[in-house]
Design a protein around this motif. Structure first.
Motif, PDB file in Angstrom:
ATOM      1  N   SER A 312      39.583  44.441  35.780  1.00  0.00           N
ATOM      2  CA  SER A 312      39.104  44.679  37.307  1.00  0.00           C
ATOM      3  C   SER A 312      40.001  45.237  38.127  1.00  0.00           C
ATOM      4  O   SER A 312      39.949  46.047  39.073  1.00  0.00           O
ATOM      5  CB  SER A 312      38.452  43.414  37.830  1.00  0.00           C
ATOM      6  OG  SER A 312      39.667  42.633  37.846  1.00  0.00           O
ATOM      7  N   TYR A 315      40.748  49.028  38.586  1.00  0.00           N
ATOM      8  CA  TYR A 315      39.896  49.528  39.744  1.00  0.00           C
ATOM      9  C   TYR A 315      40.323  49.435  41.000  1.00  0.00           C
ATOM     10  O   TYR A 315      39.448  49.883  41.890  1.00  0.00           O
ATOM     11  CB  TYR A 315      38.440  49.303  39.438  1.00  0.00           C
ATOM     12  CG  TYR A 315      37.693  49.835  38.060  1.00  0.00           C
ATOM     13  CD1 TYR A 315      37.280  50.946  37.956  1.00  0.00           C
ATOM     14  CD2 TYR A 315      37.842  48.941  37.036  1.00  0.00           C
ATOM     15  CE1 TYR A 315      36.599  51.351  36.871  1.00  0.00           C
ATOM     16  CE2 TYR A 315      37.567  49.339  35.640  1.00  0.00           C
ATOM     17  CZ  TYR A 315      36.677  50.612  35.628  1.00  0.00           C
ATOM     18  OH  TYR A 315      36.159  50.958  34.581  1.00  0.00           O
ATOM     19  N   PHE A 319      38.756  51.402  44.597  1.00  0.00           N
ATOM     20  CA  PHE A 319      38.020  50.722  45.777  1.00  0.00           C
ATOM     21  C   PHE A 319      38.811  51.203  47.109  1.00  0.00           C
ATOM     22  O   PHE A 319      38.300  51.448  48.216  1.00  0.00           O
ATOM     23  CB  PHE A 319      38.144  49.173  45.753  1.00  0.00           C
ATOM     24  CG  PHE A 319      37.088  48.840  44.653  1.00  0.00           C
ATOM     25  CD1 PHE A 319      36.169  48.011  45.234  1.00  0.00           C
ATOM     26  CD2 PHE A 319      36.761  49.149  43.444  1.00  0.00           C
ATOM     27  CE1 PHE A 319      34.905  47.493  44.505  1.00  0.00           C
ATOM     28  CE2 PHE A 319      35.777  48.793  42.757  1.00  0.00           C
ATOM     29  CZ  PHE A 319      34.806  47.917  43.187  1.00  0.00           C
ATOM     30  N   TYR A 354      41.223  40.205  44.246  1.00  0.00           N
ATOM     31  CA  TYR A 354      41.597  40.060  42.745  1.00  0.00           C
ATOM     32  C   TYR A 354      42.416  38.914  42.786  1.00  0.00           C
ATOM     33  O   TYR A 354      42.564  38.106  41.381  1.00  0.00           O
ATOM     34  CB  TYR A 354      42.621  41.444  42.244  1.00  0.00           C
ATOM     35  CG  TYR A 354      41.646  42.671  42.457  1.00  0.00           C
ATOM     36  CD1 TYR A 354      40.948  42.915  41.642  1.00  0.00           C
ATOM     37  CD2 TYR A 354      41.844  43.564  43.526  1.00  0.00           C
ATOM     38  CE1 TYR A 354      40.176  44.260  41.468  1.00  0.00           C
ATOM     39  CE2 TYR A 354      41.212  44.576  43.485  1.00  0.00           C
ATOM     40  CZ  TYR A 354      40.212  44.812  42.624  1.00  0.00           C
ATOM     41  OH  TYR A 354      39.392  46.121  42.802  1.00  0.00           O
ATOM     42  N   TYR A 370      33.942  35.580  40.167  1.00  0.00           N
ATOM     43  CA  TYR A 370      33.762  36.916  40.518  1.00  0.00           C
ATOM     44  C   TYR A 370      33.063  36.879  41.703  1.00  0.00           C
ATOM     45  O   TYR A 370      33.330  37.291  42.779  1.00  0.00           O
ATOM     46  CB  TYR A 370      33.126  37.636  39.351  1.00  0.00           C
ATOM     47  CG  TYR A 370      33.251  39.145  39.930  1.00  0.00           C
ATOM     48  CD1 TYR A 370      34.392  39.875  39.384  1.00  0.00           C
ATOM     49  CD2 TYR A 370      32.112  39.802  40.388  1.00  0.00           C
ATOM     50  CE1 TYR A 370      34.454  41.215  39.636  1.00  0.00           C
ATOM     51  CE2 TYR A 370      32.185  40.944  40.685  1.00  0.00           C
ATOM     52  CZ  TYR A 370      33.211  41.778  40.505  1.00  0.00           C
ATOM     53  OH  TYR A 370      33.325  42.993  40.495  1.00  0.00           O
ATOM     54  N   LEU A 405      29.370  47.840  45.114  1.00  0.00           N
ATOM     55  CA  LEU A 405      30.422  48.647  43.972  1.00  0.00           C
ATOM     56  C   LEU A 405      31.095  47.300  43.309  1.00  0.00           C
ATOM     57  O   LEU A 405      31.283  47.518  42.118  1.00  0.00           O
ATOM     58  CB  LEU A 405      31.661  49.068  45.067  1.00  0.00           C
ATOM     59  CG  LEU A 405      31.390  50.485  45.579  1.00  0.00           C
ATOM     60  CD1 LEU A 405      32.686  50.880  46.224  1.00  0.00           C
ATOM     61  CD2 LEU A 405      31.007  51.641  44.576  1.00  0.00           C
ATOM     62  N   TYR A 406      31.158  46.261  43.906  1.00  0.00           N
ATOM     63  CA  TYR A 406      31.301  45.040  43.381  1.00  0.00           C
ATOM     64  C   TYR A 406      30.516  44.748  42.063  1.00  0.00           C
ATOM     65  O   TYR A 406      31.040  44.299  41.022  1.00  0.00           O
ATOM     66  CB  TYR A 406      31.837  43.800  44.146  1.00  0.00           C
ATOM     67  CG  TYR A 406      33.013  44.035  44.844  1.00  0.00           C
ATOM     68  CD1 TYR A 406      34.390  43.931  44.331  1.00  0.00           C
ATOM     69  CD2 TYR A 406      33.214  43.636  46.310  1.00  0.00           C
ATOM     70  CE1 TYR A 406      35.446  43.948  44.773  1.00  0.00           C
ATOM     71  CE2 TYR A 406      34.393  43.554  47.037  1.00  0.00           C
ATOM     72  CZ  TYR A 406      35.616  43.775  46.514  1.00  0.00           C
ATOM     73  OH  TYR A 406      36.736  43.953  46.957  1.00  0.00           O
ATOM     74  N   LEU A 409      30.981  47.042  39.280  1.00  0.00           N
ATOM     75  CA  LEU A 409      32.238  46.590  38.600  1.00  0.00           C
ATOM     76  C   LEU A 409      32.058  45.150  37.635  1.00  0.00           C
ATOM     77  O   LEU A 409      32.461  45.419  36.248  1.00  0.00           O
ATOM     78  CB  LEU A 409      33.176  46.456  39.356  1.00  0.00           C
ATOM     79  CG  LEU A 409      34.667  45.993  39.049  1.00  0.00           C
ATOM     80  CD1 LEU A 409      35.244  47.041  38.065  1.00  0.00           C
ATOM     81  CD2 LEU A 409      35.526  45.594  39.709  1.00  0.00           C
ATOM     82  N   TYR A 410      31.290  44.519  37.970  1.00  0.00           N
ATOM     83  CA  TYR A 410      30.789  43.357  37.133  1.00  0.00           C
ATOM     84  C   TYR A 410      30.348  43.904  35.893  1.00  0.00           C
ATOM     85  O   TYR A 410      30.401  43.483  34.695  1.00  0.00           O
ATOM     86  CB  TYR A 410      30.297  42.212  37.915  1.00  0.00           C
ATOM     87  CG  TYR A 410      29.851  40.984  37.171  1.00  0.00           C
ATOM     88  CD1 TYR A 410      31.004  39.930  36.849  1.00  0.00           C
ATOM     89  CD2 TYR A 410      28.448  40.882  36.562  1.00  0.00           C
ATOM     90  CE1 TYR A 410      30.764  39.075  35.740  1.00  0.00           C
ATOM     91  CE2 TYR A 410      28.413  39.559  35.479  1.00  0.00           C
ATOM     92  CZ  TYR A 410      29.506  38.767  35.332  1.00  0.00           C
ATOM     93  OH  TYR A 410      29.286  38.034  34.715  1.00  0.00           O
ATOM     94  N   ILE A 412      30.397  46.837  34.596  1.00  0.00           N
ATOM     95  CA  ILE A 412      31.256  47.632  33.858  1.00  0.00           C
ATOM     96  C   ILE A 412      32.140  46.481  32.991  1.00  0.00           C
ATOM     97  O   ILE A 412      32.338  46.680  31.792  1.00  0.00           O
ATOM     98  CB  ILE A 412      31.957  48.382  34.584  1.00  0.00           C
ATOM     99  CG1 ILE A 412      31.089  49.629  35.166  1.00  0.00           C
ATOM    100  CG2 ILE A 412      33.233  48.982  33.883  1.00  0.00           C
ATOM    101  CD1 ILE A 412      31.963  50.489  36.262  1.00  0.00           C
ATOM    102  N   LEU A 413      32.587  45.135  33.700  1.00  0.00           N
ATOM    103  CA  LEU A 413      33.656  44.346  32.817  1.00  0.00           C
ATOM    104  C   LEU A 413      32.592  43.673  31.733  1.00  0.00           C
ATOM    105  O   LEU A 413      33.248  43.433  30.794  1.00  0.00           O
ATOM    106  CB  LEU A 413      33.936  43.333  33.684  1.00  0.00           C
ATOM    107  CG  LEU A 413      34.836  43.826  35.036  1.00  0.00           C
ATOM    108  CD1 LEU A 413      35.364  42.862  35.998  1.00  0.00           C
ATOM    109  CD2 LEU A 413      36.277  44.649  34.530  1.00  0.00           C
ATOM    110  N   GLY A 423      32.469  53.396  33.529  1.00  0.00           N
ATOM    111  CA  GLY A 423      33.489  53.541  34.683  1.00  0.00           C
ATOM    112  C   GLY A 423      33.762  55.153  34.886  1.00  0.00           C
ATOM    113  O   GLY A 423      33.816  55.435  36.095  1.00  0.00           O
TER     114      GLY A 423
END
Length: 473
Positions: A312, A315, A319, A354, A370, A405-406, A409-410, A412-413, A423
């Motif tokens: 994370s 990225y 951001f 982060y 998260y 966006l968050y 991103l989760y 994607i993780l 991504g």
């Protein structure tokens, strides 16, 4: 002058983005430091609990002395050569592997804690059975005709990687008789980890199949492996750990992973491994190689929070750049002025997410960590955007976009196998959205402080925007 002011500000913002890469690198270093502390916790627990285990054997060893005569040429006192016979005695051993080996293992896992870190350990109940074929003894006798062989007492050796893992001294059922195991495998060059049993003399008149069986409780941590030293072997395993990672020379032929554990079955033959090469090394005095080629599994943690945190953090630059680009657009379109100090605070607020994620994920599951970190960061930035843009609606709009966006991103993780693809698609989609949203902007007019021009459909001539026109099309 207005153009130069905007260009200078863009340079300052670009330098600020490069500056914010320093704390991003610090976050990556922090993840590496926490991973090393977790390894230290593993090592600390391993000092008081058996470590990663490998079971090899059993191996039937029959030492013998081979006596024979060799011809030599010697010189007399007068210089004449003559031939004499000299008796030579060699010490050697014959190593036999089972013709059939069957291992049934029931593994019970649990967790041990060192501070905030947990380490999976296990206790494995093993049932080992099979048969030995004594035909190689008769073959050796046939190959050494004319030589005298004196057989010594045979022994059965079982090797383990960590001697402390043998919970109780087992007994061996050998050809219908009970024989007690003793500590140490009694093999050369193998660190003596394991156990051995002295056996009665073998029948040298005819080849026979000798059955054997023993039960063993073996403890360890993190991984369990089996060195399949047999002409034909089968390992049947049942465990209550639902997150195995199969490793070694061969994957299991069948496996069934469910919420309460897993079952696996390995089958192999002497053709699957270079067993003869390992036995030759053992004959030469180096038996530790018998442990090297094995099959097995690791008890992995279901979610590696440090790995996901590290992914994370990579990225973070995206951001920051996206947020700064949106702020610059609002500056130009709404005729606002956002100070570089405010950009800096926004960048640090994005990075604090982060730091919260790393620290929280060590105490709660990753999803909760998260969510909490994203909610805290998004909430703070939503209030701050509303203040610096002088509009609660704009602040809520930017905060909502950041929350989206968050969320992406989760996803994607969680998609480990498709993380790079997702991504890449995300970056392309965001870039395409910015390009399409600003494709009719007259950037010279915007940076000069004038309203943006727009293009009339079907013509190439720009038409100045009226006061009632929206600058965004």
């Amino acid at each position: 002058m207005p153009n130069q002011r905007y260009y200078l500000k863009l340079v300052i913002i670009a330098c600020l983005i490069l500056f914010l890469l320093i704390p991003q690198a610090f976050m990556l270093g922090l993840v590496g430091e926490r991973v090393s502390w977790r390894h230290q916790a593993y090592s600390s627990i391993e000092q008081s609990w058996p470590g990663m285990q490998t079971l090899a054997g059993p191996l039937l060893t029959i030492p013998y002395q081979l006596t024979y005569n060799v011809k030599e040429l010697v010189k007399d006192k007068d210089g004449k050569e003559r031939e004499i016979l000299r008796e030579v005695t060699d010490q050697d051993a014959l190593h036999l592997i089972p013709s059939q080996l069957d291992i049934t293992s029931t593994l019970d896992s649990s967790l041990r804690y060192r501070g905030i870190y947990d380490v999976p350990v296990y206790s494995s109940g093993l049932q080992v059975s099979g048969t030995f074929n004594t035909q190689p003894l008769l073959d050796l006798i046939a190959d050494t005709k004319g030589k005298q062989i004196r057989w010594e007492n045979p022994q059965l050796a079982v090797m383990v990687r960590d001697q402390r893992g043998i919970a109780a001294p087992p007994s061996l059922q050998w050809n219908g008789a009970t024989v007690n195991f003793k500590p140490g495998n009694n093999l050369p060059g193998s660190a003596s980890a394991g156990m051995h049993a002295k056996l009665p003399a073998l029948d040298l008149n005819q080849a026979s199949r000798i059955p054997f069986q023993f039960e063993l409780e073996l403890r360890g941590m993190r991984s369990m492996n089996f060195a399949l030293l047999a002409e034909n072997s089968a390992v049947k395993l049942a465990a209550n750990w639902p997150h195995p990672s199969f490793s070694g020379e061969l994957l299991p032929e069948t496996r069934d992973i469910h919420a309460n554990g897993f079952n696996a079955l390995w089958k192999a033959s002497s053709f699957s491994y270079n067993v003869s090469g390992a036995l030759e090394q053992c004959r030469a005095g180096e038996c530790s190689g018998l442990l090297e080629r094995a099959v097995g599994f690791e008890l992995i943690q279901p979610v590696d929070v440090y790995q996901q945190s590290e992914r994370s953090i990579k990225y973070a630059a995206l951001f920051i750049i996206l947020t700064f680009v949106v702020l610059i657009l609002f500056e130009l379109l709404k005729k606002l002025r956002v100070h570089p100090v405010q950009y800096t605070l926004v960048g640090f607020a994005l990075l604090v997410f982060y730091l919260l994620l790393i620290s929280l994920s060590e105490h709660v599951d990753f999803l909760r960590a998260y969510t909490a970190a994203a909610f805290a960061s998004t909430g703070l930035l939503t209030l701050y955007f509303g203040a610096i843009l002088h509009s609660h609606k704009l602040g809520l709009l930017l905060g909502t976009g950041l929350a989206g966006l968050y969320a992406l991103l989760y996803l994607i993780l969680q998609a480990e196998e498709n993380a790079l693809l997702m991504g890449s698609v995300l970056i392309f989609a965001v870039l395409a959205l910015l390009m399409l949203a600003t494709r009719h902007f007259d950037w010279y007019a915007l940076t000069a402080g004038n309203p943006p021009n727009r293009t009339v459909s079907g013509t190439d001539h720009p038409v100045p925007a009226t006061p009632d026109d929206s600058p965004v099309r």
